[in-house]
Structures are given as structure tokens and as C-alpha cells.
Motif scaffolding. Structure first.
Motif, mmCIF file in Angstrom:
data_model
loop_
_atom_site.group_PDB
_atom_site.id
_atom_site.type_symbol
_atom_site.label_atom_id
_atom_site.label_comp_id
_atom_site.label_asym_id
_atom_site.label_seq_id
_atom_site.Cartn_x
_atom_site.Cartn_y
_atom_site.Cartn_z
ATOM 1 N N GLN A 1 -8.518 1.981 -5.275
ATOM 2 C CA GLN A 1 -9.011 2.368 -3.733
ATOM 3 C C GLN A 1 -9.904 2.133 -2.827
ATOM 4 O O GLN A 1 -9.773 1.606 -1.778
ATOM 5 C CB GLN A 1 -7.383 3.291 -3.798
ATOM 6 C CG GLN A 1 -6.534 3.438 -4.391
ATOM 7 C CD GLN A 1 -5.780 5.351 -4.249
ATOM 8 O OE1 GLN A 1 -6.107 6.040 -3.956
ATOM 9 N NE2 GLN A 1 -4.105 4.693 -4.017
ATOM 10 N N HIS B 1 -5.974 -4.175 -6.008
ATOM 11 C CA HIS B 1 -5.406 -4.665 -4.813
ATOM 12 C C HIS B 1 -4.039 -4.018 -5.921
ATOM 13 O O HIS B 1 -3.233 -2.901 -5.924
ATOM 14 C CB HIS B 1 -4.987 -5.001 -3.968
ATOM 15 C CG HIS B 1 -3.622 -5.405 -3.485
ATOM 16 N ND1 HIS B 1 -2.422 -5.182 -3.826
ATOM 17 C CD2 HIS B 1 -3.047 -5.012 -2.438
ATOM 18 C CE1 HIS B 1 -1.541 -4.867 -2.845
ATOM 19 N NE2 HIS B 1 -2.308 -4.567 -1.248
ATOM 20 N N ALA C 1 -8.288 7.493 -2.029
ATOM 21 C CA ALA C 1 -8.530 7.374 -2.856
ATOM 22 C C ALA C 1 -9.619 8.815 -2.731
ATOM 23 O O ALA C 1 -9.819 9.768 -3.347
ATOM 24 C CB ALA C 1 -10.169 6.795 -2.902
ATOM 25 N N PRO D 1 0.813 -0.895 -0.179
ATOM 26 C CA PRO D 1 -0.185 -0.060 -0.105
ATOM 27 C C PRO D 1 0.399 1.217 -0.346
ATOM 28 O O PRO D 1 2.300 1.616 0.266
ATOM 29 C CB PRO D 1 -0.938 0.213 1.153
ATOM 30 C CG PRO D 1 -0.724 -1.563 1.423
ATOM 31 C CD PRO D 1 0.676 -1.510 1.314
ATOM 32 N N TRP E 1 -7.184 2.884 2.446
ATOM 33 C CA TRP E 1 -7.632 3.221 1.357
ATOM 34 C C TRP E 1 -8.232 4.070 0.947
ATOM 35 O O TRP E 1 -8.253 4.723 -0.366
ATOM 36 C CB TRP E 1 -7.028 1.122 0.980
ATOM 37 C CG TRP E 1 -5.909 0.793 0.603
ATOM 38 C CD1 TRP E 1 -6.222 -0.059 1.807
ATOM 39 C CD2 TRP E 1 -5.231 0.918 -0.120
ATOM 40 N NE1 TRP E 1 -4.875 -0.952 1.162
ATOM 41 C CE2 TRP E 1 -4.004 0.473 -0.423
ATOM 42 C CE3 TRP E 1 -5.265 1.665 -1.368
ATOM 43 C CZ2 TRP E 1 -3.290 -0.206 -0.002
ATOM 44 C CZ3 TRP E 1 -3.448 1.598 -1.900
ATOM 45 C CH2 TRP E 1 -2.829 0.652 -1.238
ATOM 46 N N ALA F 1 -4.959 -0.055 -7.137
ATOM 47 C CA ALA F 1 -4.717 0.890 -6.411
ATOM 48 C C ALA F 1 -3.317 0.822 -5.299
ATOM 49 O O ALA F 1 -3.172 2.513 -5.237
ATOM 50 C CB ALA F 1 -5.416 -0.002 -4.899
ATOM 51 N N SER F 2 -3.199 -0.394 -5.747
ATOM 52 C CA SER F 2 -0.828 0.092 -5.392
ATOM 53 C C SER F 2 -0.077 0.395 -6.051
ATOM 54 O O SER F 2 0.655 1.032 -6.661
ATOM 55 C CB SER F 2 -0.470 -1.294 -4.813
ATOM 56 O OG SER F 2 -0.539 -2.304 -5.641
#
Length: 317
Positions: A205, A193, A232, A32, A228, A196-197
Motif C-alpha cells: 500500500q 496494486h 498503510a 482499493p 493508500w 495492496a488490494s
């Protein structure tokens, strides 16, 4: 099927749900991203594994179905290259020739043109100019993700690939009825994931945070969900702003209670929400302000004003 259209008013009730039994797949994913600080709120730092370099999935996302091909493309038109096909798509779209426009896109997509592949995926997902077909959409998004997982974040290609991973996550959450794509919370977690990452995608996210809130594809973890969701929210994602604000108003499960900051995020969410598709955000914001004390309301609105002033100043530099 509409992929995560963010009409999730029930999100505000799920923090009390039971922890699910799914275990997180330990595929090589990047860790993350550390969130930027929010005034007045300190979120506990969860234990994180050292980040691993991004890598494409070892297995294809869309396995080849047994039997006939999942779909038959329109006849390949005699375009000399993908660029000519894209020009033809724009011309035919403007002229109202839907068949010609789709044929041109199919050709460009067959030549590996990312924009054409993504556009076709969106068209089939929403039935825009073509009959709705979630399996066709899934396969276009899968091709993008399988072949371009290492696209550079922040570039035009990176944004397309990230959007494909997010779309795939939505399909893995619900599955596609009557097809080989079954609901798979672990795969949904992988898709969200990665978006998002690695790509820093706010939609990824937001949806990853929702999985942590529900305990889908991973252990339920309100702290990770808040982190998370905050990432966002900081990027202007209206549903994330609303959910994060509500989490701060409620507090608990390792998330500090910060009602003034929560009201600020809800107010910012209301200001950027779509009045039709995201009416739940407006309703939730109004309810939260009605239940707040006059002092908290005033303090929150002052924070909103400072945030908006800072944003205007930054845009003018």
C-alpha cells in the motif's frame, strides 16, 4: 539492490511534480479497500471500478531467458522431503555451515516449499550468506507469485506471497542491470496494486501510494495516494505514517489540510521508526513540530496520547 528500504526523504517534495504519461494497465485486479476514518480528516472518494475477483497474471512474471539458465542451483542433496531439508537448513545454519544450509534450502525450494523459496529470494537480494544476485532473487519471487497468486490473505502463505509481489514491484521500478528485467512502471504498479488490494499488505500500500504520488505506471492522483498511504499508516507502517502526516500538513491536490492530525501521524511515525535506517522520519517530525504553533503541537500530542491509550486498551482485551 535493496528493495524499497524506505529511505525516501524526497517523498515530501513530489506532490508538485508533473503528471507522467504512463497509462494504467487494466489487468483484473481487486479494487482499493475502503479506508477506516481518521479523526478530523475526510478524504474525497475517488471514482472506483467495481472490484474484480483476484486472479493470477495471465503471463508469467519472469519469462524464461534465452540462452543458458539464469542460475545453476547447488547439487541436490539426498533429502527425503522438503521437511527434512528445512530441518537440515536449521541445523547447518546454527552450525555455521553456509554451503550446507543453502543446499538444503535449494532442495526445499525445488519441492515447492514457499518459505524456502522466499528465504532464498531474500538471501540473494541482500547477499546474506550467498553472493548477492538480484536476478536469482527476482526469479524466486516470480515463482512464488506465478504459482500462488490466489493464496488466502492473512495466512502464513498469504504473507509470503504478498511479500514476493512487493519485492517484484521494487525490481520492476528499477530493473536489474545487465538482465532481461527492465524498468517497467506499469508492471511495478500491477505488483504493488495486487499486494495492496488483494492481500492488504502495508508495504504494498505504501509503495502503491508512492506510484500515485509520482505518476508512475498510472496517472498522478494525490487523493488515491493519500488513501493508500492512510491504509498503510493505520497498520503501523512508519514511513507511511510520516508521509501521510506530511501530506495532511501541506494539504492541496484534493487532500484536505489538517495540520494537527498530520503532526499526530508524524509523531506516531517517529515513535516507531528505526533510528538508523529511518532517520529521515525523525528529522522530518522534528522539523514539522518546530514549525507548528504551540496550540497545534499541544493538540497533536494530546491526540497521540489518546491513540496510544486506545492501542494499549485494545491489546489488553
Amino acid at each position: 539492490m535493496r528493495i524499497f528500504d524506505a529511505t525516501f526523504a524526497a517523498l515530501f517534495l513530489i506532490l508538485g511534480g508533473q503528471q507522467a504519461a504512463w497509462a494504467q494497465d487494466l489487468a483484473p485486479m481487486r479494487g482499493p479497500i475502503p479506508p477506516r476514518p481518521i479523526p478530523g480528516v475526510m478524504l474525497p472518494e475517488p471514482d472506483l471500478a467495481p472490484p474484480a475477483p483476484p486472479a493470477p497474471s495471465v503471463r508469467p512474471i519472469a519469462p524464461a531467458p534465452s540462452g543458458p539458465a539464469a542460475h545453476t542451483a547447488l547439487p541436490i542433496a539426498p533429502f527425503s522431503n522438503a521437511r527434512d531439508a528445512i530441518r537440515a537448513w536449521m541445523r547447518d545454519s546454527t552450525a555455521g555451515d553456509k554451503v550446507g544450509a543453502v543446499r538444503a534450502l535449494e532442495y526445499a525450494a525445488s519441492q515447492g516449499h514457499l518459505t524456502a523459496q522466499f528465504k532464498l529470494g531474500r538471501m540473494y537480494a541482500g547477499g546474506d550468506g550467498v553472493p548477492a544476485n538480484d536476478l536469482k532473487a527476482f526469479e524466486y519471487f516470480s515463482k512464488i507469485a506465478d504459482e500462488n497468486a490466489d493464496a488466502i490473505p492473512g495466512t502464513a502463505d498469504g504473507r509470503i506471497v504478498s511479500g514476493a509481489f512487493v519485492a517484484l514491484g521494487g525490481y520492476f521500478v528499477d530493473g536489474i542491470k545487465g538482465s532481461y528485467v527492465k524498468p517497467n512502471a506499469d508492471r511495478a504498479f500491477d505488483m504493488f496494486h495486487y499486494a495492496a488490494s488483494y492481500f492488504g499488505d502495508p508495504e504494498g500500500q505504501y509503495n502503491l501510494a508512492r506510484l500515485y504520488m509520482n505518476g508512475q505506471g498510472t496517472n498522478r492522483d494525490a487523493r488515491q495516494a493519500a488513501r493508500w498511504m492512510k491504509l498503510a499508516a493505520e497498520k503501523g507502517h512508519a514511513p507511511a505514517r510520516a508521509v501521510f502526516g506530511d501530506m495532511l500538513i501541506r494539504g492541496g491536490d484534493g487532500v484536505p489540510r489538517a495540520p494537527v492530525v498530520g503532526l499526530m501521524w508524524l509523531s506516531l511515525a517517529r515513535d516507531s521508526a528505526d533510528a538508523v535506517r529511518e532517520a529521515w522520519i525523525i528529522e522530518r517530525c522534528e522539523a514539522a513540530f518546530a514549525a507548528a504553533s504551540p496550540a497545534d503541537r499541544s493538540a497533536a500530542l494530546a491526540m497521540v496520547e489518546r491513540q496510544q491509550f486506545a492501542s494499549r486498551s485494545a491489546s489488553q482485551r
